[in-house]
Write an enzyme that holds these catalytic residues in place. Structure first.
Site, mmCIF file in Angstrom:
data_model
loop_
_atom_site.group_PDB
_atom_site.id
_atom_site.type_symbol
_atom_site.label_atom_id
_atom_site.label_comp_id
_atom_site.label_asym_id
_atom_site.label_seq_id
_atom_site.Cartn_x
_atom_site.Cartn_y
_atom_site.Cartn_z
ATOM 1 N N TYR A 146 0.811 -1.211 0.000
ATOM 2 C CA TYR A 146 0.000 0.000 0.000
ATOM 3 C C TYR A 146 0.849 1.268 0.000
ATOM 4 O O TYR A 146 0.398 2.317 -0.434
ATOM 5 C CB TYR A 146 -0.900 0.037 1.245
ATOM 6 C CG TYR A 146 -2.158 -0.785 1.125
ATOM 7 C CD1 TYR A 146 -2.104 -2.162 0.994
ATOM 8 C CD2 TYR A 146 -3.405 -0.174 1.159
ATOM 9 C CE1 TYR A 146 -3.258 -2.914 0.901
ATOM 10 C CE2 TYR A 146 -4.565 -0.917 1.073
ATOM 11 C CZ TYR A 146 -4.479 -2.289 0.933
ATOM 12 O OH TYR A 146 -5.633 -3.022 0.849
ATOM 13 N N LYS A 195 3.911 -15.396 3.035
ATOM 14 C CA LYS A 195 4.129 -16.162 1.808
ATOM 15 C C LYS A 195 5.633 -16.405 1.727
ATOM 16 O O LYS A 195 6.315 -16.022 0.763
ATOM 17 C CB LYS A 195 3.585 -15.361 0.609
ATOM 18 C CG LYS A 195 3.553 -16.124 -0.702
ATOM 19 C CD LYS A 195 2.516 -17.237 -0.756
ATOM 20 C CE LYS A 195 2.633 -18.031 -2.047
ATOM 21 N NZ LYS A 195 1.771 -19.229 -2.075
ATOM 22 N N ASP A 227 -2.136 -18.521 1.242
ATOM 23 C CA ASP A 227 -3.119 -19.267 0.442
ATOM 24 C C ASP A 227 -3.781 -20.352 1.291
ATOM 25 O O ASP A 227 -4.997 -20.564 1.237
ATOM 26 C CB ASP A 227 -2.496 -19.846 -0.840
ATOM 27 C CG ASP A 227 -1.159 -20.531 -0.616
ATOM 28 O OD1 ASP A 227 -0.616 -20.456 0.506
ATOM 29 O OD2 ASP A 227 -0.647 -21.158 -1.566
ATOM 30 N N ASP A 251 -5.885 -7.246 4.398
ATOM 31 C CA ASP A 251 -7.042 -6.662 3.722
ATOM 32 C C ASP A 251 -7.919 -7.781 3.175
ATOM 33 O O ASP A 251 -9.137 -7.803 3.377
ATOM 34 C CB ASP A 251 -6.560 -5.747 2.589
ATOM 35 C CG ASP A 251 -7.720 -5.145 1.815
ATOM 36 O OD1 ASP A 251 -8.674 -4.682 2.467
ATOM 37 O OD2 ASP A 251 -7.689 -5.159 0.576
ATOM 38 N N ASP A 255 -11.707 -9.452 4.868
ATOM 39 C CA ASP A 255 -12.998 -9.513 4.163
ATOM 40 C C ASP A 255 -13.552 -10.929 4.214
ATOM 41 O O ASP A 255 -14.747 -11.148 4.413
ATOM 42 C CB ASP A 255 -12.855 -9.098 2.682
ATOM 43 C CG ASP A 255 -13.213 -7.632 2.454
ATOM 44 O OD1 ASP A 255 -13.023 -6.833 3.394
ATOM 45 O OD2 ASP A 255 -13.664 -7.295 1.342
HETATM 46 C C1 IPM Z 1 -10.130 -1.671 4.151
HETATM 47 C C2 IPM Z 1 -10.436 -1.125 2.777
HETATM 48 C C3 IPM Z 1 -9.301 -0.189 2.368
HETATM 49 C C4 IPM Z 1 -8.008 -0.997 2.403
HETATM 50 C C5 IPM Z 1 -9.497 0.487 0.996
HETATM 51 C C6 IPM Z 1 -10.776 1.288 0.955
HETATM 52 C C7 IPM Z 1 -8.322 1.329 0.596
HETATM 53 O O1 IPM Z 1 -10.597 -2.161 1.870
HETATM 54 O O2 IPM Z 1 -10.014 -0.865 5.096
HETATM 55 O O3 IPM Z 1 -10.008 -2.892 4.273
HETATM 56 O O4 IPM Z 1 -7.708 -1.709 1.433
HETATM 57 O O5 IPM Z 1 -7.297 -0.911 3.399
HETATM 58 MG MG MG Z 2 -10.573 -4.086 2.719
#
Ligand code: IPM
Ligand code: MG
Length: 360
Positions: A146, A195, A227, A251, A255
């Site tokens: 990032y 990884k 993975d 990240d 999710d």
């Molecule tokens: C999160 C989001 C952010 C990230 C995006 C919006 C840049 O997906 O906070 O997980 O990737 O960190």
């Molecule tokens: Mg995210």
């Protein structure tokens, strides 16, 4: 206690979920005799529209001078919004990265817990869910891909894009120390995800994590390739206590972890620096498709506010009160559309906020 909170509603569903979280905080203030003062600032697409940049110096300064920041979400429909085709440093997400970096919020804590009541909304089979799961993802937030150098150029008529992934040992050490600290207060297990079969940055990650582990002999450390971790999360989520990982892997895995709790609308997060200061935000995005329709689930933001009380203000009792109010509302069968299942009562964003606040 008197606290100054900067709120950053942001874009999409951000304003409506932050409004509900503040409603719940106000109820906490009233019941427990605190005073929370809010200052709202712009960040993301709305800041681009107003000032031409996703985060102004003034907004960053206000956040820095506050006691904590409560954030909704930033960004538009990726690939399809007026903010997509602009220079990288002028995109809505750049505001989020700038505030994380600017406030040195290197430790992102994302707890993923399966409420019994939401087992129906969990996409996993009953045998896999078993006794449920309760994990914390510790995501490094100010390094890696990032924040590495990135550029796109044309060489001999061929477009080429580069992103760089760099970590130094200090960046790894400080997040590892936080992860082991949290593990000591939980089930004393850390699974560090990397990884290391391919990446140099992951080999260094493993080495430093092992060094840190020596200071925590009671904590069991395991390494897992990313993975494999993605697979294990849907095969045996109960095995995870603290998951420690770098920015990009965190990240993606967070999710995945949020979805198995029933909905991405349930997962709160705290981003901390070395002190008690933090920025609190739901792990989900701005969901522009449902913005302004009273459909968004405010629970992740409400639970982020609870994390703020616990981590930045040391108000454990008040944080517990918010968490148990959420639990009660779920037990009573109230659901926003994303977690709706048969026999439950469907409510909108505002009513969900009211129901939680009433139970404080
Ligand atoms: C999160 C989001 C952010 C990230 C995006 C919006 C840049 O997906 O906070 O997980 O990737 O960190
Ligand atoms: Mg995210």
């Amino acid at each position: 206690m008197e606290c100054r909170i900067v709120t950053i509603p942001g874009d999409g569903i951000g304003p409506e979920i932050v409004r509900e979280a503040c409603k719940v905080l106000d109820k906490v203030a009233q019941v427990y005799g605190h005073s929370f003062r809010y200052q709202e600032v712009l960040m993301g697409g709305c800041s681009i529209d107003a000032y031409g940049v996703p985060l102004t110096e003034e907004a960053l300064k206000a956040a820095r001078e506050s006691d904590a920041v409560l954030l909704g979400a930033v960004g538009g429909d990726v690939g399809n919004s007026r903010w997509y085709d602009v220079a990288p440093n002028l995109r809505p997400e750049a505001g989020l990265l700038a505030i994380r970096k600017g406030l040195n919020l290197f430790a992102n804590i994302r707890p993923a817990y399966l409420y019994r009541e939401l087992a129906e909304a969990c996409p996993l089979k009953k045998e896999i869910i078993g006794e449920g799961f309760d994990m914390v993802i510790m995501r490094e937030l100010t390094g890696g891909l990032y924040f590495g150098e990135r550029h796109t150029e044309e060489a001999g008529g061929v477009l080429q894009a580069t992103d760089t992934l760099t970590y130094n040992e200090n960046e790894i050490r400080r997040i590892a120390v936080k992860a082991f600290g949290i593990a000591m207060k939980r089930r004393k297990s850390v699974i560090s995800v990397d990884k290391a079969n391919v990446l140099d940055s992951s080999r260094l990650w493993r080495k430093v994590v092992e060094e840190v582990a020596k200071d925590y002999p009671e904590v069991k450390l395991e390494h897992m390739l990313v993975d494999n971790c993605a697979m294990q999360l849907v095969m045996n989520p109960g095995q995870f206590d603290v998951v420690l990982t770098e920015n990009m892997f965190g990240d993606i895995l967070s999710d995945e972890a949020s979805m198995i709790t029933g909905s991405i609308g349930m997962l709160p997060s705290a981003s901390l620096n070395e002190s008690r200061f933090g920025m609190y935000e739901p792990s989900h995005g701005s969901a522009p498709d449902i913005a302004g329709k009273d459909l968004a689930n405010p629970i992740a933001t409400v639970l982020s506010a609870a994390m703020m009380l616990r981590y930045s203000f040391d108000l454990d009792k008040e944080a517990d009160a918010i968490e148990s109010a959420v639990q009660k509302v779920l037990t009573e069968g109230y659901r926003t559309p994303d977690i709706m299942s048969e026999g439950c009562k469907k409510v909108g964003t505002i009513q969900m906020g009211n129901l939680i606040a009433e139970r404080i």
